[in-house]
Write a protein that holds these residues in place. Structure first.
Motif, PDB file in Angstrom:
ATOM      1  N   HIS A  62      -3.343  -0.887  -2.958  1.00 20.47           N
ATOM      2  CA  HIS A  62      -1.998  -1.550  -2.644  1.00 20.47           C
ATOM      3  C   HIS A  62      -1.959  -2.621  -3.224  1.00 20.47           C
ATOM      4  O   HIS A  62      -2.786  -3.329  -3.714  1.00 20.47           O
ATOM      5  CB  HIS A  62      -1.421  -1.259  -1.361  1.00 20.47           C
ATOM      6  CG  HIS A  62      -2.416  -1.840  -0.223  1.00 20.47           C
ATOM      7  ND1 HIS A  62      -3.282  -0.955   0.416  1.00 20.47           N
ATOM      8  CD2 HIS A  62      -2.572  -2.985   0.414  1.00 20.47           C
ATOM      9  CE1 HIS A  62      -3.952  -1.608   1.140  1.00 20.47           C
ATOM     10  NE2 HIS A  62      -3.612  -3.013   1.397  1.00 20.47           N
ATOM     11  N   ALA A  86       5.120  -5.015  -6.030  1.00 19.47           N
ATOM     12  CA  ALA A  86       5.428  -4.095  -4.888  1.00 19.47           C
ATOM     13  C   ALA A  86       4.546  -4.489  -3.774  1.00 19.47           C
ATOM     14  O   ALA A  86       3.195  -4.655  -4.048  1.00 19.47           O
ATOM     15  CB  ALA A  86       5.176  -2.570  -5.218  1.00 19.47           C
ATOM     16  N   MET A  90       5.775  -0.709   2.544  1.00 24.35           N
ATOM     17  CA  MET A  90       7.094   0.028   1.692  1.00 24.35           C
ATOM     18  C   MET A  90       7.954   0.692   2.580  1.00 24.35           C
ATOM     19  O   MET A  90       7.860   2.028   2.979  1.00 24.35           O
ATOM     20  CB  MET A  90       6.462   0.981   0.684  1.00 24.35           C
ATOM     21  CG  MET A  90       5.871   0.246  -0.457  1.00 24.35           C
ATOM     22  SD  MET A  90       5.564   1.231  -1.908  1.00 24.35           S
ATOM     23  CE  MET A  90       4.964   0.022  -3.041  1.00 24.35           C
ATOM     24  N   SER A  92      11.258   2.442   4.167  1.00 29.28           N
ATOM     25  CA  SER A  92      12.506   3.008   3.739  1.00 29.28           C
ATOM     26  C   SER A  92      13.691   2.355   3.546  1.00 29.28           C
ATOM     27  O   SER A  92      14.487   2.482   2.546  1.00 29.28           O
ATOM     28  CB  SER A  92      13.001   4.154   4.614  1.00 29.28           C
ATOM     29  OG  SER A  92      13.360   3.607   5.839  1.00 29.28           O
ATOM     30  N   SER A  98      13.300  -0.784   9.946  1.00 27.24           N
ATOM     31  CA  SER A  98      13.607  -1.440   8.889  1.00 27.24           C
ATOM     32  C   SER A  98      14.950  -2.194   9.255  1.00 27.24           C
ATOM     33  O   SER A  98      14.544  -3.350   8.633  1.00 27.24           O
ATOM     34  CB  SER A  98      13.715  -0.426   7.811  1.00 27.24           C
ATOM     35  OG  SER A  98      12.722   0.083   7.304  1.00 27.24           O
ATOM     36  N   HIS A 103       9.755  -3.840   9.195  1.00 23.44           N
ATOM     37  CA  HIS A 103       9.360  -3.233   8.070  1.00 23.44           C
ATOM     38  C   HIS A 103       7.974  -2.334   8.338  1.00 23.44           C
ATOM     39  O   HIS A 103       7.991  -1.056   7.935  1.00 23.44           O
ATOM     40  CB  HIS A 103       9.438  -3.919   6.687  1.00 23.44           C
ATOM     41  CG  HIS A 103      10.782  -4.404   6.796  1.00 23.44           C
ATOM     42  ND1 HIS A 103      11.799  -3.682   6.626  1.00 23.44           N
ATOM     43  CD2 HIS A 103      11.003  -5.752   6.427  1.00 23.44           C
ATOM     44  CE1 HIS A 103      12.904  -4.922   6.442  1.00 23.44           C
ATOM     45  NE2 HIS A 103      12.272  -5.975   6.332  1.00 23.44           N
ATOM     46  N   GLY A 119       5.467   1.848   8.112  1.00 22.22           N
ATOM     47  CA  GLY A 119       5.951   1.315   6.756  1.00 22.22           C
ATOM     48  C   GLY A 119       4.688   1.238   5.634  1.00 22.22           C
ATOM     49  O   GLY A 119       4.849   1.214   4.435  1.00 22.22           O
ATOM     50  N   TRP A 120       3.469   1.202   6.242  1.00 19.97           N
ATOM     51  CA  TRP A 120       2.070   1.103   5.107  1.00 19.97           C
ATOM     52  C   TRP A 120       2.089   2.535   4.879  1.00 19.97           C
ATOM     53  O   TRP A 120       1.384   3.258   5.430  1.00 19.97           O
ATOM     54  CB  TRP A 120       1.117   0.536   5.931  1.00 19.97           C
ATOM     55  CG  TRP A 120      -0.188   0.702   5.050  1.00 19.97           C
ATOM     56  CD1 TRP A 120      -0.077   0.464   3.655  1.00 19.97           C
ATOM     57  CD2 TRP A 120      -1.531   0.908   5.462  1.00 19.97           C
ATOM     58  NE1 TRP A 120      -1.503   0.652   3.195  1.00 19.97           N
ATOM     59  CE2 TRP A 120      -2.287   0.920   4.380  1.00 19.97           C
ATOM     60  CE3 TRP A 120      -2.113   1.238   6.733  1.00 19.97           C
ATOM     61  CZ2 TRP A 120      -3.804   1.166   4.431  1.00 19.97           C
ATOM     62  CZ3 TRP A 120      -3.478   1.250   6.646  1.00 19.97           C
ATOM     63  CH2 TRP A 120      -4.196   1.551   5.653  1.00 19.97           C
ATOM     64  N   VAL A 136       6.795   4.318  -6.480  1.00 14.93           N
ATOM     65  CA  VAL A 136       7.224   3.382  -5.430  1.00 14.93           C
ATOM     66  C   VAL A 136       8.592   4.035  -4.787  1.00 14.93           C
ATOM     67  O   VAL A 136       9.592   4.056  -5.319  1.00 14.93           O
ATOM     68  CB  VAL A 136       7.727   2.000  -6.013  1.00 14.93           C
ATOM     69  CG1 VAL A 136       8.360   1.258  -4.940  1.00 14.93           C
ATOM     70  CG2 VAL A 136       6.517   1.383  -6.530  1.00 14.93           C
ATOM     71  N   ASP A 138      11.816   4.540  -2.361  1.00 11.86           N
ATOM     72  CA  ASP A 138      12.927   3.678  -1.892  1.00 11.86           C
ATOM     73  C   ASP A 138      13.011   2.179  -2.754  1.00 11.86           C
ATOM     74  O   ASP A 138      12.520   1.145  -2.066  1.00 11.86           O
ATOM     75  CB  ASP A 138      12.929   3.461  -0.453  1.00 11.86           C
ATOM     76  CG  ASP A 138      13.042   4.657   0.303  1.00 11.86           C
ATOM     77  OD1 ASP A 138      14.031   5.312   0.149  1.00 11.86           O
ATOM     78  OD2 ASP A 138      12.097   5.018   1.133  1.00 11.86           O
ATOM     79  N   ASN A 142      11.848  -1.948  -1.848  1.00  9.83           N
ATOM     80  CA  ASN A 142      10.331  -2.093  -2.233  1.00  9.83           C
ATOM     81  C   ASN A 142       9.430  -2.744  -3.312  1.00  9.83           C
ATOM     82  O   ASN A 142       8.376  -2.670  -3.734  1.00  9.83           O
ATOM     83  CB  ASN A 142       9.410  -1.017  -2.000  1.00  9.83           C
ATOM     84  CG  ASN A 142       9.649  -0.392  -0.651  1.00  9.83           C
ATOM     85  OD1 ASN A 142       9.369  -1.059   0.675  1.00  9.83           O
ATOM     86  ND2 ASN A 142      10.344   0.953  -0.283  1.00  9.83           N
TER      87      ASN A 142
END
Length: 162
Positions: A62, A86, A90, A92, A98, A103, A119-120, A136, A138, A142
């Motif tokens: 990542h 990024a 990440m 949504s 979120s 997040h 989120g990861w 990637v 959303d 992100n």
């Protein structure tokens, strides 16, 4: 047959191989990034050692920098060919977590919108960035534009960087 890319694939603890995978297909809210730079995170080391479980076949990694290769039809504010970064997390952008600013706890798809480490995604539950390309999800939530070298950008002390 779909186009292929190179990827660092987790096989089992102590074994990650460089192999080919199909280049990901994007949805209307997604972006496909051609990776130009990425790092090996401590988490990747923990995955390699078997200290953090991931599914065999997962592309690790990542924290990438890259160039937008393709954009989903509903992605606004970005364009193909743009250099972007990024994050490892990440979300949504629309789950309860979120929307409250948590997040890393994004629980999109759960009844309550919260999930520990939800989120990861990249390099954890979705193919990661140690590859030629990265999906990637959303994208508007992100991606961030990456500064162009040679242009001044503000930094914390009020000066300029680069």
């Amino acid at each position: 047959m779909p186009a292929k890319m190179r990827a660092a694939i987790f096989v089992e603890p102590g074994r990650i191989v460089l192999d080919e995978k199909p280049i990901p297909e994007i949805g209307p809210l997604d972006a496909l990034i051609r990776i130009t730079t990425t790092t090996i995170c401590g988490t990747d080391i923990h995955i390699m050692k078997g200290e953090y479980p991931v599914e065999p076949g997962l592309t690790i990694g990542h924290e990438p920098v890259g160039v937008i290769e393709k954009l989903g039809s509903m992605v606004k504010g970005y364009e193909e060919g743009q250099r972007v970064i990024a994050g490892a997390i990440m979300p949504s952008g629309h789950s309860n977590a979120s929307l409250y600013g948590f997040h890393s706890q994004c629980g999109a798809g759960t009844a309550h919108g919260w999930k520990a480490l939800g989120g990861w995604r990249i390099g954890n539950t979705q193919d990661g960035a140690q590859a030629d390309y990265l999906l990637v999800p959303d994208a508007m939530a992100n991606l961030a534009p990456f500064p162009i070298w040679g242009h001044s950008i503000p930094i914390l002390n009020g000066g300029t960087g680069f």
